[in-house]
Design a protein around this motif. Structure first.
Motif, short mmCIF file in Angstrom:
data_model
loop_
_atom_site.label_atom_id
_atom_site.label_comp_id
_atom_site.label_asym_id
_atom_site.label_seq_id
_atom_site.Cartn_x
_atom_site.Cartn_y
_atom_site.Cartn_z
N PRO A 160 -3.22 8.24 -31.23
CA PRO A 160 -4.01 8.82 -32.32
C PRO A 160 -4.41 10.25 -31.98
N LYS A 161 -4.87 10.96 -32.99
CA LYS A 161 -5.36 12.31 -32.75
C LYS A 161 -6.63 12.25 -31.91
N ALA A 162 -6.79 13.25 -31.07
CA ALA A 162 -8.01 13.34 -30.27
C ALA A 162 -9.22 13.39 -31.19
N ARG A 163 -10.32 12.85 -30.73
CA ARG A 163 -11.53 12.84 -31.56
C ARG A 163 -12.76 13.16 -30.71
N TYR B 288 -6.67 1.63 -28.63
CA TYR B 288 -5.47 2.25 -28.07
C TYR B 288 -5.52 2.25 -26.55
N ASP C 143 -9.47 11.81 -25.71
CA ASP C 143 -8.12 12.37 -25.80
C ASP C 143 -7.13 11.24 -25.54
N ARG D 54 -8.16 17.66 -23.55
CA ARG D 54 -7.70 18.98 -23.96
C ARG D 54 -8.69 19.71 -24.86
N ALA D 55 -9.69 19.00 -25.37
CA ALA D 55 -10.74 19.65 -26.16
C ALA D 55 -11.80 20.22 -25.22
N THR E 257 -0.54 12.27 -24.83
CA THR E 257 0.65 12.76 -25.50
C THR E 257 1.60 11.62 -25.84
N ARG F 195 -9.61 10.51 -21.07
CA ARG F 195 -8.23 10.96 -21.32
C ARG F 195 -7.25 9.86 -20.90
N GLN G 271 2.23 5.43 -30.96
CA GLN G 271 1.95 6.84 -31.12
C GLN G 271 0.46 7.07 -30.86
#
Length: 224
Positions: free
Chosen positions: A117-120, A157, A103, A77-78, A106, A63, A115
């Motif tokens: 990326p989306k969690a994967r 990232y 994760d 968060r998953a 935010t 995270r 920005q």
């Protein structure tokens, strides 16, 4: 040099356990934390991913967040559900499957101009003796490290920076420079005025520092 000796000590330790959280006014840092899946929930890792050798069916989480200590660090968060992550990856003899949850945090925790990326999630199928760090490398390249082998980026990232102090947060009176100094000075930090992260954050940073050292060792072993 003092920072070099301390950074070396952190690398050799592989993990920091039993560290107390820092004070409420401790300087905050932006960094990757490491978590062990426990059923459907998460527990802050007490070993680094280079030393943890998960069994088939384990789940490991990473995270990206802003935190001053491990007690306040944000969890992935998953849910830590192996079946949901690896249901399409059949078992294979001589290999093991490790669920990986990444994760990216935010928008509020993202470095300026980026920005998250989306969690994967990904199912890493790796050698039976592989570490959690090797499982991460199998599914989330490129990874980026600093000169002290501190894990700075997963899947590219963030694009720059490494355990940077968060601008605008209260800074201790006697301050070290930001960026990788947070990890370098952390070996002696106790949340006091030395400018390094609180002891709890050192636990989080140390949990990922040894990832880079393990990658270097593995590369040398294969060349040998």
């Amino acid at each position: 040099m003092r920072r070099t000796r301390i950074a070396g000590a952190v690398l050799l330790s592989g993990a920091v356990t039993g560290l107390a959280a820092g004070p409420a006014q401790a300087q905050e840092y932006r960094y990757w934390s490491f978590w062990d899946g426990k059923g459907s929930s998460w527990a802050y890792a007490t070993e680094g991913p280079a030393t943890v050798r998960p069994a088939d069916g384990a789940v490991e989480g990473f995270r990206f967040a802003v935190s001053a200590d491990s007690a306040a660090a944000g969890k992935p968060r998953a849910a830590a559900g192996f079946d949901a992550i690896c249901h399409d990856t059949p078992a294979k003899e001589g290999r093991k499957r490790i669920g990986i949850v990444i994760d990216f945090g935010t928008a509020a925790d993202a470095p300026g101009g980026e920005q998250p990326p989306k969690a994967r999630t990904a199912c890493a199928q790796v050698a039976e003796d592989a570490s959690a760090g090797e499982a991460l490398a199998a599914v989330a390249r490129p990874l980026r490290y600093d000169s002290n082998a501190l894990l700075c980026a997963i899947a590219g990232y963030p694009k720059s920076g490494c355990a940077d102090q968060v601008k605008g947060a209260k800074e201790p009176a006697s301050s070290a420079s930001p960026s990788s100094d947070a990890a370098a000075d952390g070996g002696e930090a106790t949340g006091g005025g030395d400018g390094g992260p609180s002891a709890g954050l050192v636990g989080g940073v140390a949990a990922v520092v040894v990832l880079g050292a393990a990658a270097v060792w593995q590369a040398r072993r294969r060349r040998g």
